[in-house]
Design an enzyme around this catalytic site. Structure first.
Site, PDB file in Angstrom:
ATOM      1  N   LYS A 140       0.871  -1.185   0.000  1.00  0.00           N
ATOM      2  CA  LYS A 140       0.000   0.000   0.000  1.00  0.00           C
ATOM      3  C   LYS A 140       0.901   1.225   0.000  1.00  0.00           C
ATOM      4  CE  LYS A 140      -2.936   2.771   2.976  1.00  0.00           C
ATOM      5  NZ  LYS A 140      -3.929   2.900   4.021  1.00  0.00           N
ATOM      6  N   GLU A 184      -7.993  12.910  12.017  1.00  0.00           N
ATOM      7  CA  GLU A 184      -7.183  11.749  12.424  1.00  0.00           C
ATOM      8  C   GLU A 184      -6.306  12.039  13.634  1.00  0.00           C
ATOM      9  OE1 GLU A 184      -5.959   9.355   9.264  1.00  0.00           O
ATOM     10  OE2 GLU A 184      -4.950   7.901  10.557  1.00  0.00           O
TER      11      GLU A 184
HETATM   12  C1  LIG Z   1      -3.904  11.174   3.386  1.00  0.00           C
HETATM   13  C2  LIG Z   1      -5.118  11.618   3.703  1.00  0.00           C
HETATM   14  O1  LIG Z   1      -6.045  10.855   4.378  1.00  0.00           O
HETATM   15  C3  LIG Z   1      -5.695   9.580   4.883  1.00  0.00           C
HETATM   16  C4  LIG Z   1      -5.983   8.517   3.908  1.00  0.00           C
HETATM   17  C5  LIG Z   1      -7.193   7.844   3.913  1.00  0.00           C
HETATM   18  C6  LIG Z   1      -7.511   6.814   2.837  1.00  0.00           C
HETATM   19  O2  LIG Z   1      -6.617   6.503   2.045  1.00  0.00           O
HETATM   20  O3  LIG Z   1      -8.651   6.327   2.774  1.00  0.00           O
HETATM   21  C7  LIG Z   1      -8.152   8.103   4.912  1.00  0.00           C
HETATM   22  C8  LIG Z   1      -7.856   8.929   5.931  1.00  0.00           C
HETATM   23  C9  LIG Z   1      -6.480   9.407   6.166  1.00  0.00           C
HETATM   24  O4  LIG Z   1      -5.771   8.491   6.946  1.00  0.00           O
HETATM   25  C10 LIG Z   1      -5.550  13.008   3.388  1.00  0.00           C
HETATM   26  O5  LIG Z   1      -6.618  13.416   3.847  1.00  0.00           O
HETATM   27  O6  LIG Z   1      -4.811  13.735   2.686  1.00  0.00           O
END
Ligand SMILES: C=C(O[C@@H]1C=C(C(=O)O)C=C[C@H]1O)C(=O)O
Length: 373
Positions: A140, A184
């Site tokens: 990932k 987060e």
């Molecule tokens: C990286 C970001 O968000 C992150 C990535 C996510 C995902 O890939 O689904 C969800 C929430 C966050 O952990 C961002 O908001 O820029």
């Protein structure tokens, strides 16, 4: 007179904010920036005759050209009490002598070098990420893009108020010109107890999330390393095996909440942050190859976007989030950032729309009424 926006310190979730202005700025760069920041913080705690509160905002990447900052505001407002904080000049001189790379007082350089990708370039970037997954380089990787919005500091001040009003359940912040409203939580610490929340898996509709095996397994990929890493230094409360749905005004995420008690109370909040950062939610799996791939694929230094941001106090308490859904003040405007986790089977077109959705709160706050035009 109010301080320039770039120097303002603000932290708020619902209720009353913690705010600060003026004071001391300790700036760090490099791989060990969080450890050195912790050393300075511990030295301040043992030398200062009062219990200070400081703000932190650290760069995402070890190789970032942009500094990580520990800010001890001269004027602090917390729990409706105003406090003056100061650092004696002999103490500041001792700290500088102990860490030759430490910089004191300088306004951080704000402009991250690089170019802004178009929609087609972002698509290509996701395809390259998928190719790297196909070759087993990573499982990932979280890749993203930036967008520049012209705005003056007054607009930023109003944007901060608008974010706090529109997103009362998340953390609205401004630290040294990085402003946003992030959902987060990386680490909330009260004494020996701590909490963290892993978000990974995003959709406009909740139904899409729970029924999508790919998104659920992407979520596990992000949550499991955090559980393992914290399990080495803490007794963890039972964790629900299934992620729950977190509803934001414009998006849904899959979320895992983790809580526990550190085995050694001397393990500081910043040491825990250093252990966790960069989490798979903002970097990828495995961690180091994912970070290397981000450096290779993205168009720009992330600076403090996706880095730890929050506050610490002299009682050992802390509230530190990941700096998401945010932007960096630059000359003439704000540079917004958004990224998404890529796993095998991801659709590059959807990934672009996901970044658009993640940029929405900042765009709305900086340009109120933009969706009516
Ligand atoms: C990286 C970001 O968000 C992150 C990535 C996510 C995902 O890939 O689904 C969800 C929430 C966050 O952990 C961002 O908001 O820029």
């Amino acid at each position: 007179m109010s301080p320039p926006f770039a120097q303002l310190l603000h932290w708020q979730r619902g209720g009353e904010p913690i705010t600060g202005s003026g004071g001391w700025r300790f700036a760090f760069t490099g791989t060990d920036r969080l450890r050195r920041m912790d050393r300075v913080w511990q030295a301040l705690l043992s030398a200062l005759p009062y219990s200070p509160t400081a703000f932190v905002s650290a760069a995402f990447d070890d190789t970032s050209a942009l500094p990580s900052v520990l800010r001890l505001p001269a004027l602090l407002r917390r729990d409706q009490v105003e406090l003056e904080q100061s650092v004696p000049s002999e103490l500041a001189a001792q700290l500088l002598a102990a860490d030759p790379q430490l910089r004191l007082g300088e306004q951080p350089s704000m402009t991250a070098p690089g170019s802004t990708p178009t929609r087609a370039q972002h698509r290509l970037l996701v395809e390259r990420a998928l190719a790297a997954i196909e070759r087993d380089r990573v499982r990932k990787v979280v890749v993203g893009r930036d967008e520049f919005v012209p705005a003056d500091p007054e607009v930023c001040g109003r944007a901060l108020e608008a974010l706090a009003a529109a997103y009362p359940d998340v953390w609205t912040f401004a630290v040294d010109g990085l402003l946003g409203a992030t959902p987060e939580l990386l680490l909330a610490r009260t004494g020996e107890r701590f909490r963290t929340r892993v978000l990974a898996g995003t959709a406009r509709e909740p139904g899409v999330l729970v029924s999508d095996e790919r998104r659920v397994s992407e979520h596990r990929l992000a949550a499991d390393p955090v559980l393992t890493s914290l399990g080495e230094v803490a007794v963890l409360d039972e964790v629900h095996p299934e992620p729950h749905l977190l509803e934001l005004p414009n998006l849904w995420h899959l979320a895992t909440d983790i809580a526990g008690r550190v085995l050694d109370p001397a393990v500081s909040p910043l040491a825990l942050v250093d252990r966790l950062h960069p989490t798979p939610a903002v970097a990828g799996v495995p961690q180091q190859p994912a970070v290397a791939l981000i450096e290779e694929l993205e168009f720009r230094d992330r600076g403090r976007y996706a880095g730890p941001v929050g506050w610490l106090d002299g009682e050992g308490n802390a509230e530190i989030c990941l700096a998401l859904r945010c932007g960096q003040l630059e000359p003439g405007g704000v540079r917004l950032y958004a990224a998404g986790g890529i796993v095998a089977g991801a659709d590059p077109e959807w990934e672009y729309t996901e970044t658009e959705a993640k940029l929405e709160p900042m765009l709305d706050a900086l340009r109120p009424g933009r969706s009516d035009s």
